[in-house]
Design a protein around this motif. Sequence first.
Motif, PDB file in Angstrom:
ATOM      1  N   THR A  58       0.837  -1.206   0.000  1.00 20.60           N
ATOM      2  CA  THR A  58       0.000   0.000   0.000  1.00 20.60           C
ATOM      3  C   THR A  58       0.870   1.255   0.000  1.00 20.60           C
ATOM      4  O   THR A  58       0.638   2.197  -0.775  1.00 20.60           O
ATOM      5  CB  THR A  58      -0.944   0.015   1.213  1.00 20.60           C
ATOM      6  N   LEU A  61       2.644   1.593  -3.403  1.00 21.63           N
ATOM      7  CA  LEU A  61       1.740   2.093  -4.444  1.00 21.63           C
ATOM      8  C   LEU A  61       1.581   3.602  -4.347  1.00 21.63           C
ATOM      9  O   LEU A  61       1.555   4.304  -5.365  1.00 21.63           O
ATOM     10  CB  LEU A  61       0.381   1.404  -4.323  1.00 21.63           C
ATOM     11  N   GLU A  62       1.491   4.121  -3.141  1.00 19.73           N
ATOM     12  CA  GLU A  62       1.334   5.563  -2.954  1.00 19.73           C
ATOM     13  C   GLU A  62       2.600   6.311  -3.373  1.00 19.73           C
ATOM     14  O   GLU A  62       2.533   7.344  -4.056  1.00 19.73           O
ATOM     15  CB  GLU A  62       1.012   5.870  -1.495  1.00 19.73           C
ATOM     16  N   ASP A 217      -2.180  -7.662  -9.125  1.00 17.67           N
ATOM     17  CA  ASP A 217      -3.333  -6.806  -9.429  1.00 17.67           C
ATOM     18  C   ASP A 217      -3.308  -6.289 -10.862  1.00 17.67           C
ATOM     19  O   ASP A 217      -4.344  -5.834 -11.376  1.00 17.67           O
ATOM     20  CB  ASP A 217      -3.385  -5.623  -8.461  1.00 17.67           C
TER      21      ASP A 217
END
Length: 308
Positions: A58, A61-62, A217
């Motif tokens: 997470t 990704l940011e 993903d």
Amino acid sequence: MRLATVSTADGPLAVALLNNEAALNIAKAAKDLPGVAGEILRAGTIQAIVDRSAEALTALLEITKEANSGGHANATFDPRGSFLAPIPHPRKNVFCVGRNYAEHIAEGERAQNTKIGITDHPVYFTKPATAVVGHEGDVLLFPSVSEAIDYEVELAVVIGKAGRNIPKESAYDHVFGYTILNDITARDVQRRHGGQYFKGKGLDGSCPIGPWIVTADEIEDPHNIAIRLTVNGDMRQDGQTRDMIFDIPTLIASLSEGLTLEPGDILATGTPSGVGYAMDPPQFLKAGDTVVCDIPKIGQLKNTVRLA
């Protein structure tokens, strides 16, 4: 997201590849990131990210999103010419699957004039970590050992969550991402050792992997992907992953029976038809050849063949 390992003056470094093809130095971009995620990303390896992907992805990704919008400019660079295998030194042997495409089995039967057939269960073998090389690395020839070096393009699965006796219905929960693997094989060595796989598929330089890992993903259906290989621009293999006999959930469930899969484990899923030994006449790799494995939803893995 695409994650790669590149060679730098300070050693191997994990990077995220941006939309403009620049590389983001993950460790440098995360220098002020607090908490566990910051610690993981500052380790600077894909293995560290895979080991604790729940905490790391997470935040990563940011950071990548910020870099694609112009942030972290001091942590970006041109990665061309410096790619290593995504996990340069796997902790365990690379798991591989044989005889997983019907047309590949059929061409083998024609070439060997024997009945091979489709097995009731997947056929597994491994390649040692010493065989692993990266994108634009060398496939080595050992003329005193083998005169029949062949190629096999394969979709490879990278495990991201440990498990044993994994049910098929939850297999994808254990997948971190996907990469490309070329299962280089010394056919004559394989034959003279009784047809077993390990020695003929375990020579140094016989396991090109890369050029990066695409996180799970990014690929909605790994069984709807083209898989191709060229030698000096000549198309040799041109298949589809939907033609696997045993699909990825079946392979993960079967392999994990009584055997713990761990983060960073790599599982190559078999090759389609078009290998060199099954051509008439056989076409084996020679010094100077350029081999390109192409899986469009991932990228291209390119290697040159040379004498060791």
